[in-house]
Design a protein around this motif. Structure first.
Motif, PDB file in Angstrom:
ATOM      1  N   LEU A 141       0.841  -1.190   0.000  1.00  0.00           N
ATOM      2  CA  LEU A 141       0.000   0.000   0.000  1.00  0.00           C
ATOM      3  C   LEU A 141       0.881   1.246   0.000  1.00  0.00           C
ATOM      4  O   LEU A 141       1.938   1.253   0.630  1.00  0.00           O
ATOM      5  CB  LEU A 141      -0.905   0.014   1.231  1.00  0.00           C
ATOM      6  N   SER A 142       0.420   2.262  -0.693  1.00  0.00           N
ATOM      7  CA  SER A 142       1.119   3.543  -0.702  1.00  0.00           C
ATOM      8  C   SER A 142       0.144   4.667  -0.406  1.00  0.00           C
ATOM      9  O   SER A 142      -1.052   4.546  -0.679  1.00  0.00           O
ATOM     10  CB  SER A 142       1.789   3.788  -2.059  1.00  0.00           C
ATOM     11  N   CYS A 143       0.673   5.741   0.148  1.00  0.00           N
ATOM     12  CA  CYS A 143      -0.147   6.912   0.482  1.00  0.00           C
ATOM     13  C   CYS A 143       0.682   8.154   0.193  1.00  0.00           C
ATOM     14  O   CYS A 143       1.763   8.324   0.759  1.00  0.00           O
ATOM     15  CB  CYS A 143      -0.547   6.850   1.938  1.00  0.00           C
ATOM     16  N   ALA A 144       0.155   9.001  -0.668  1.00  0.00           N
ATOM     17  CA  ALA A 144       0.863  10.221  -1.040  1.00  0.00           C
ATOM     18  C   ALA A 144       0.131  11.440  -0.499  1.00  0.00           C
ATOM     19  O   ALA A 144      -1.083  11.571  -0.678  1.00  0.00           O
ATOM     20  CB  ALA A 144       0.983  10.307  -2.555  1.00  0.00           C
ATOM     21  N   ALA A 145       0.877  12.309   0.153  1.00  0.00           N
ATOM     22  CA  ALA A 145       0.320  13.564   0.663  1.00  0.00           C
ATOM     23  C   ALA A 145       0.551  14.663  -0.360  1.00  0.00           C
ATOM     24  O   ALA A 145       1.647  14.812  -0.896  1.00  0.00           O
ATOM     25  CB  ALA A 145       0.973  13.928   1.985  1.00  0.00           C
ATOM     26  N   SER A 146      -0.488  15.427  -0.626  1.00  0.00           N
ATOM     27  CA  SER A 146      -0.364  16.507  -1.592  1.00  0.00           C
ATOM     28  C   SER A 146      -0.898  17.804  -1.013  1.00  0.00           C
ATOM     29  O   SER A 146      -1.752  17.802  -0.136  1.00  0.00           O
ATOM     30  CB  SER A 146      -1.102  16.161  -2.884  1.00  0.00           C
ATOM     31  N   GLY A 147      -0.424  18.923  -1.534  1.00  0.00           N
ATOM     32  CA  GLY A 147      -0.815  20.233  -1.053  1.00  0.00           C
ATOM     33  C   GLY A 147       0.380  21.146  -1.162  1.00  0.00           C
ATOM     34  O   GLY A 147       1.352  20.849  -1.840  1.00  0.00           O
ATOM     35  N   SER A 148       0.318  22.268  -0.480  1.00  0.00           N
ATOM     36  CA  SER A 148       1.440  23.202  -0.516  1.00  0.00           C
ATOM     37  C   SER A 148       1.725  23.722   0.879  1.00  0.00           C
ATOM     38  O   SER A 148       0.823  23.817   1.716  1.00  0.00           O
ATOM     39  CB  SER A 148       1.136  24.356  -1.475  1.00  0.00           C
TER      40      SER A 148
END
Length: 120
Positions: A20-27
């Motif tokens: 499983l992978s989890c990517a955090a996105s935003g700024s």
């Protein structure tokens, strides 16, 4: 706004493996504490594994020795390698992160969940 997006869920045979992978996105954010939780049908959500920004890890007794949590700080990504899964590992797996932003924090963010089904 910071979002967590999980990937890699699906059907796996007992004794196999799945990542499983989890990517955090935003700024303008940083994450230190990241974790995986899971919730099986009819049961409460439970903690599976945690990892700090420095790489310190902890595991639930039920997965110790079989699951491995890791992270890529440059990509704000956390992974959960599930080896030798058992049918009782079947659950929706959720990514969780404690986020700090330039504008405030810390606050907790949850992913949408990824279903893992382990067949016997």
């Amino acid at each position: 706004q910071v979002q967590l997006v999980e990937s890699g869920g699906g059907l796996v045979q007992a004794g196999g493996s799945l990542k499983l992978s989890c990517a955090a996105s935003g700024s303008g954010f940083s994450t230190n504490y990241m974790a995986w939780y899971r919730q099986a049908p009819g049961k409460q959500r439970e903690l599976v594994a945690t990892i700090t920004g420095g790489g310190s890890t902890n595991y639930a007794d039920s997965v110790k020795g079989r699951f491995t949590i890791s992270r890529d700080n440059d990509k704000n990504t956390v992974h959960l390698q599930t080896n030798s899964p058992k049918p009782e590992d079947t659950a929706v797996y959720y990514c969780y992160a404690v986020v700090r932003k330039l504008t405030g924090g810390p606050f907790g963010v949850w992913g949408q969940g990824a279903l893992v089904t382990v067949s016997s």
